[in-house]
Scaffold this motif. Structure first.
Motif, short mmCIF file in Angstrom:
data_model
loop_
_atom_site.label_atom_id
_atom_site.label_comp_id
_atom_site.label_asym_id
_atom_site.label_seq_id
_atom_site.Cartn_x
_atom_site.Cartn_y
_atom_site.Cartn_z
N ALA A 158 99.92 -33.82 -1.57
CA ALA A 158 98.64 -34.98 -1.67
C ALA A 158 98.10 -35.05 -2.76
O ALA A 158 98.58 -34.54 -3.61
N PRO A 159 98.18 -36.60 -3.58
CA PRO A 159 97.81 -36.77 -4.58
C PRO A 159 96.89 -35.94 -5.05
O PRO A 159 97.30 -35.95 -6.40
N GLU A 160 95.74 -35.92 -3.96
CA GLU A 160 94.75 -35.26 -5.09
C GLU A 160 94.47 -34.11 -5.15
O GLU A 160 94.07 -32.59 -6.36
N GLU A 161 95.64 -33.29 -4.80
CA GLU A 161 95.93 -32.24 -5.27
C GLU A 161 96.77 -31.46 -6.19
O GLU A 161 96.79 -30.45 -6.69
N GLU A 219 97.99 -50.93 -12.13
CA GLU A 219 96.34 -52.00 -12.01
C GLU A 219 95.20 -51.26 -12.68
O GLU A 219 93.82 -51.32 -12.74
N THR A 265 97.48 -45.74 -13.36
CA THR A 265 98.68 -46.93 -13.15
C THR A 265 98.67 -48.01 -13.47
O THR A 265 97.50 -48.49 -14.45
N ARG A 298 104.73 -42.44 -9.28
CA ARG A 298 104.12 -42.43 -8.54
C ARG A 298 104.70 -41.27 -8.37
O ARG A 298 103.98 -40.26 -7.31
N LEU A 307 102.03 -40.61 -5.32
CA LEU A 307 102.27 -41.55 -4.49
C LEU A 307 103.21 -42.20 -3.74
O LEU A 307 103.28 -42.29 -2.80
N SER A 366 103.07 -37.97 -9.05
CA SER A 366 101.90 -38.15 -8.81
C SER A 366 101.18 -37.51 -7.18
O SER A 366 100.28 -37.93 -6.32
N HIS A 369 96.78 -39.50 -13.37
CA HIS A 369 98.21 -40.59 -13.49
C HIS A 369 97.26 -42.16 -13.70
O HIS A 369 96.84 -42.22 -13.04
N ALA A 379 96.43 -33.83 -8.34
CA ALA A 379 95.94 -34.50 -9.63
C ALA A 379 94.93 -33.01 -9.66
O ALA A 379 95.01 -32.57 -10.72
N ARG A 380 94.30 -31.87 -8.68
CA ARG A 380 93.94 -30.70 -9.35
C ARG A 380 95.07 -30.08 -9.73
O ARG A 380 94.60 -28.90 -10.39
N GLY A 401 92.90 -48.35 -11.69
CA GLY A 401 92.22 -48.76 -11.29
C GLY A 401 90.45 -47.78 -11.25
O GLY A 401 89.97 -47.71 -11.01
N VAL A 402 90.24 -48.59 -12.12
CA VAL A 402 88.59 -47.66 -12.33
C VAL A 402 88.14 -48.11 -11.77
O VAL A 402 88.51 -49.29 -10.88
#
Lengths: 270, 217
Positions: B70-73, B85, B83, B47, B52, B50, B81, B75-76, B87-88
């Motif tokens: 931020a997580p989306e940045e 869970e 997780t 976490r 989180l 990535s 990641h 990721a980009r 998270g689909v």
């Protein structure tokens, strides 16, 4: 009787469009937007200004939708973005802000708004067609575009969406923009009926909130059906019982909802 | 230096420190396994990488510092990641889930269809359920879908939190064979957090144990 039902569908179309806007914002950003009606009111003023400037109604309408999209997205970016847990209160603040700005710019004088549809029972087909067209447009964008895919992904699981590189803030702005387009349809449809003035969406918002609640603020189809139903019920109650009764119809719908749910007539989609 | 560089990573939740200075360097095409019992901080480590969980220290992906974004940045910038869970996006179809994964890539997103085809070679079961809502898949299949979605972002670093969960021992073995192939062919660094060593260790280039908030070789 049939005439009254048809008339009711006309105001029902207004509620349906506004209820759809409320559902979109709630599904994609998790907040009930009390300012939705005021954004619609501003859209109606924009349409009026464009027509006053000499444009045909049918040119002004799509232009208004574009402006409404931008205004909705901007409201999300500028006001809602950092609201966090106070988002609901913030929409009430936005309501007050937009209302005051409109009164400042356009005063509270009643203005006649062009009605492009003929009178009589057939005239109701016009508003219904406008709402149907907006519904179809939103359906296409949400179901069949990349932007729509990001919207649905964020609604399904915001954290997973962020981990997939989806910029959730921009997606929320997109949701607000699309909702504002639906709201604008309600604004331009109700303006010829109630006259253009800053408080014109007040009654419609109450009815639309009840209509959106029919689908648990999550189901767009139930919200549209609820809007049409409330429009018809208001007209019938006002005509055949007594005129003041129409204002309690949305309340009655809300009170009846648990029974409707229990009967399984509406299902809430998560 | 490509791949993943982690230095002095400290993270936790409020006053509770979980990571006390994690150091880790992993190159392209490497599979690194992080072992540790429940509560050792494996999930917190992933976490933190990535975005989180807030963390201090240094994290570089392909040489680019990403800590604090931020997580989306993140990721980009090439971190996928998966997780614990999974998270689909359950109401979305399998295909929509995979296509959503491509948003981690910079604009313009070319070759999405080619990437889809490649993901199907790794996980053929996904192709069989293409038009099905992801929520109707079994737990194990949802795990594979989550990995496939992360691959659609063409990650430089792929973080997997207990990918064996919900899979039989046989399927787990096959998954790790696939992951080894993915690391080689996609040129990615794969970091796997697992409780049980066996299957993961067979394909791992390196195995670390997370203990007391630090990584041991």
């Amino acid at each position: 009787m049939i005439g009254q039902v048809v008339h009711g569908l006309g105001s029902g179309a207004v509620y349906a469009a506004l209820a759809l806007a409320l559902v979109l914002v709630h599904r994609f950003t998790g907040v009930v937007n009390f300012a939705q009606g005021e954004l619609a009111m501003v859209s109606a003023y924009v349409a009026w200004q464009l027509v006053e400037a000499g444009l045909s109604y049918w040119v002004a309408l799509p232009l208004t939708m574009v402006v409404a999209f931008a205004a909705g997205a901007l409201a999300q970016r500028l006001v809602m973005r950092r609201a966090g847990d106070a988002a609901l209160i913030m929409t009430i603040g936005l309501y007050v802000l937009v209302h005051a700005l409109a009164a400042q710019i356009w005063t509270s004088a009643l203005r006649a708004f062009p009605d492009p549809f003929p009178g009589g029972p057939l005239g109701v087909a016009g508003p219904l067609a406008v709402v149907g067209a907006v519904l179809a447009l939103l359906y296409l964008v949400i179901r069949h575009s990349g932007a729509g895919l990001t919207l649905r992904a964020v609604a399904a699981d915001p954290r997973a969406a962020r981990l997939a590189g989806i910029r959730v803030g921009r997606v929320h702005a997109l949701g607000w923009g699309l909702a504002a387009v639906a709201g604008a349809a309600s604004g331009v449809l109700v303006a010829p009926v109630v006259f253009l003035e800053p408080g014109m969406m007040g009654d419609a918002l109450v009815s639309a909130l009840a209509a959106a609640a029919v689908g648990g603020f999550a189901n767009p189809v139930a919200a549209v059906a609820g809007g049409l139903l409330i429009g018809v019920a208001e007209t019938l109650a006002g005509t055949y019982l007594w005129a003041d009764l129409r204002v309690v119809v949305p309340l009655a719908v809300l009170l009846a909802l648990p029974a409707v749910r229990a009967a399984g007539l509406t299902r809430v989609r998560a | 230096m490509s791949g993943l560089e982690v230095g002095g990573l400290r993270a936790g939740y409020g006053a509770v420190r979980v990571l006390h200075g994690v150091d880790l360097v992993a190159g392209e095409r490497e599979v690194v396994v992080v072992l540790g019992p429940n509560g050792a901080g494996k999930t917190t480590l992933l976490r933190a990488l990535s975005g989180l969980v807030a963390a201090r220290g240094v994290v570089r992906v392909g040489g680019t510092p990403v800590l604090g974004l931020a997580p989306e940045e993140i990721a980009r910038r090439g971190v996928g990641h998966v997780t614990e869970e999974r998270g689909v996006f359950k109401p979305l179809t399998v295909e929509e889930n995979l296509r959503a994964g491509a948003f981690a890539r910079p604009w313009p997103r070319r070759g999405v269809d080619d990437d889809l085809a490649r993901v199907f070679t790794y996980f053929p079961v996904l192709q069989a359920h293409l038009r099905q809502p992801a929520g109707t898949l079994s737990g194990g299949e949802q795990g594979l879908l989550a990995i496939g979605r992360a691959l659609m972002g063409r990650p430089k670093v792929l973080l997997l939190d207990e990918p064996s969960r919900g899979l039989s021992p046989g399927l787990t073995g096959r998954l790790f064979q696939t992951l080894a192939a993915v690391a080689g062919r996609e040129g990615a660094t794969i970091v796997v957090a697992e409780q049980h060593a066996r299957a993961a260790s067979l394909v791992a280039h390196r195995v670390h144990t997370l203990d007391g908030g630090r990584l041991a070789a």
